[in-house]
Design a protein around this motif. Sequence first.
Motif, PDB file in Angstrom:
ATOM      1  N   CYS A   2       1.545  -0.187  12.258  1.00 45.76           N
ATOM      2  CA  CYS A   2       0.860  -1.423  11.955  1.00 45.76           C
ATOM      3  C   CYS A   2       1.850  -2.579  11.979  1.00 45.76           C
ATOM      4  O   CYS A   2       3.058  -2.392  11.892  1.00 45.76           O
ATOM      5  CB  CYS A   2       0.118  -1.297  10.623  1.00 45.76           C
ATOM      6  N   LYS A   3       1.305  -3.802  12.135  1.00 46.07           N
ATOM      7  CA  LYS A   3       2.184  -4.951  12.355  1.00 46.07           C
ATOM      8  C   LYS A   3       2.767  -5.551  11.080  1.00 46.07           C
ATOM      9  O   LYS A   3       3.539  -6.490  11.156  1.00 46.07           O
ATOM     10  CB  LYS A   3       1.402  -6.055  13.084  1.00 46.07           C
ATOM     11  N   VAL A   4       2.313  -5.066   9.916  1.00 44.74           N
ATOM     12  CA  VAL A   4       2.850  -5.625   8.673  1.00 44.74           C
ATOM     13  C   VAL A   4       4.116  -4.843   8.313  1.00 44.74           C
ATOM     14  O   VAL A   4       4.108  -3.617   8.257  1.00 44.74           O
ATOM     15  CB  VAL A   4       1.811  -5.539   7.532  1.00 44.74           C
ATOM     16  N   GLN A   5       5.199  -5.583   8.058  1.00 43.21           N
ATOM     17  CA  GLN A   5       6.531  -4.961   7.962  1.00 43.21           C
ATOM     18  C   GLN A   5       6.892  -4.547   6.538  1.00 43.21           C
ATOM     19  O   GLN A   5       7.972  -4.853   6.073  1.00 43.21           O
ATOM     20  CB  GLN A   5       7.603  -5.957   8.445  1.00 43.21           C
ATOM     21  N   LEU A  11       1.957 -18.157   0.076  1.00 40.94           N
ATOM     22  CA  LEU A  11       3.066 -18.387   0.994  1.00 40.94           C
ATOM     23  C   LEU A  11       4.028 -17.196   0.955  1.00 40.94           C
ATOM     24  O   LEU A  11       4.462 -16.685   1.992  1.00 40.94           O
ATOM     25  CB  LEU A  11       3.769 -19.675   0.552  1.00 40.94           C
ATOM     26  N   HIS A  12       4.332 -16.707  -0.246  1.00 44.17           N
ATOM     27  CA  HIS A  12       5.258 -15.580  -0.352  1.00 44.17           C
ATOM     28  C   HIS A  12       4.681 -14.292   0.203  1.00 44.17           C
ATOM     29  O   HIS A  12       5.409 -13.489   0.787  1.00 44.17           O
ATOM     30  CB  HIS A  12       5.746 -15.414  -1.790  1.00 44.17           C
ATOM     31  N   ASP A  13       3.362 -14.103   0.048  1.00 43.84           N
ATOM     32  CA  ASP A  13       2.703 -12.957   0.689  1.00 43.84           C
ATOM     33  C   ASP A  13       2.934 -12.993   2.188  1.00 43.84           C
ATOM     34  O   ASP A  13       3.292 -12.005   2.808  1.00 43.84           O
ATOM     35  CB  ASP A  13       1.189 -13.053   0.459  1.00 43.84           C
ATOM     36  N   ASP A  14       2.689 -14.148   2.768  1.00 41.68           N
ATOM     37  CA  ASP A  14       2.818 -14.281   4.225  1.00 41.68           C
ATOM     38  C   ASP A  14       4.266 -14.090   4.662  1.00 41.68           C
ATOM     39  O   ASP A  14       4.535 -13.404   5.648  1.00 41.68           O
ATOM     40  CB  ASP A  14       2.335 -15.668   4.685  1.00 41.68           C
ATOM     41  N   LEU A  15       5.188 -14.688   3.920  1.00 38.89           N
ATOM     42  CA  LEU A  15       6.602 -14.568   4.297  1.00 38.89           C
ATOM     43  C   LEU A  15       7.084 -13.134   4.094  1.00 38.89           C
ATOM     44  O   LEU A  15       7.837 -12.599   4.910  1.00 38.89           O
ATOM     45  CB  LEU A  15       7.463 -15.531   3.483  1.00 38.89           C
ATOM     46  N   GLY A  16       6.605 -12.490   3.014  1.00 38.41           N
ATOM     47  CA  GLY A  16       7.017 -11.107   2.726  1.00 38.41           C
ATOM     48  C   GLY A  16       6.611 -10.153   3.843  1.00 38.41           C
ATOM     49  O   GLY A  16       7.355  -9.255   4.210  1.00 38.41           O
TER      50      GLY A  16
END
Length: 358
Positions: free
Chosen positions: A77-80, A295-300
């Motif tokens: 999956c694309k989430v790291q 924002l931190h969710d997205d950056l994480g």
Amino acid sequence: MTPEQQRHQAQLAFAASGAELEVGSPADCPLPVELLLATAAASPWVTQHFAGGLTAEVYRIEAGGRQWTLKRARMPCKVQNVDGQTSFLNEVQRRAEIQRLKARPGGAERFAALVDTQYASYRQGLLLSPWIAGEAVQEWDERRLLQLFDCLHVLLLEGLFEWDLCAGNILDDGRIRLFDFGYMYRFDPLRAFNSNGTAMPQFHGAERFETRHYFAHLLRLEKQSEARALDAFELEKRIALQAYQRLQRELRQRGASPGVLAWLETLIQRWQGALRAGLDGLYLEEAWRSHWLDLHDDLGGQTCTPLTLARIDWLQDCLAARHPDLQSLGLLAGRGQEHWRAQLRQAHGDATRWQVGA
Ligand SMILES: Nc1ncnc2c1ncn2[C@@H]1O[C@H](COP(=O)(O)OP(=O)(O)O)[C@@H](O)[C@H]1O
Ligand SMILES: [Mg+2]
């Protein structure tokens, strides 16, 4: 180990074990499983293809005279991060539990907001549900907010904590529906605030909705007029307040710990006070928190979108215009304006680099 580490360990061990987890049976499928597994955008039974998902490919298919949603896990999956990597397993686990809840007397109606699972196989990366003929919510009116909070209420009472109430995970077909359970985790509602135990009291049902979703909606309303945004905030807070009063009552009846009841009481008091005396400060507080956390969710996850950048803009404008208010509300953690400006500059650079498209 924290509850989160325990969950990661158990899910990674399950993934490594080779064990299968199924919901329903292949015989429940309107097409042979081999055909479902071979599904591609050009397959004759596919009527729509959502290629934009980070963890899955989603197809709308027509079979047996009905419309279905076929979700195929993305490998990898694309989430790291581990939550992303285990999200498909997590979704199949939650769907198994939700099907059991629905099978209880009265369960079909009580949990009607949660989509049915026709068939799911973790090892085959396949999940089949009825198609929800609905739309993403553009306008959050009273009916929609009441239904959403009602749904959160029954989930929380069952010990199911949904983290990702983003716009892409809620549909309205005359009734609010949830269908993506990749980030729904178990917790003990009598003793814990959320699936991280009592370590992170800032996260709760209303907060998740506000952070992932509602403040993006209010961001758009603010562009039309601040009064409209404030009205919409008031409506949401009134409904959230009623929902939390009911939640507190029912958790008390079930023997919840004093810590959980007191934590809810603090939220209830804060909202009640603001609804009586003026919502300006509470709006600033919740908006600042929502945009910052999201924002931190997205950056994480290194998964940023144009909305991530819009949130950064809002935070930068707010810091410039309302620095004294932010400070007096205790939102700046004792750090100076330059610290937050630098954080936001850095976030802007990262969010620009990690755009994954809308
Ligand atoms: N049962 C369903 N009915 C209608 N649309 C659906 C259904 N399930 C998913 N979708 C659509 O597919 C998109 C992606 O599905 P989702 O389960 O959220 O996958 P992901 O895990 O990739 O976010 C959703 O945003 C929604 O538009
Ligand atoms: Mg989704």
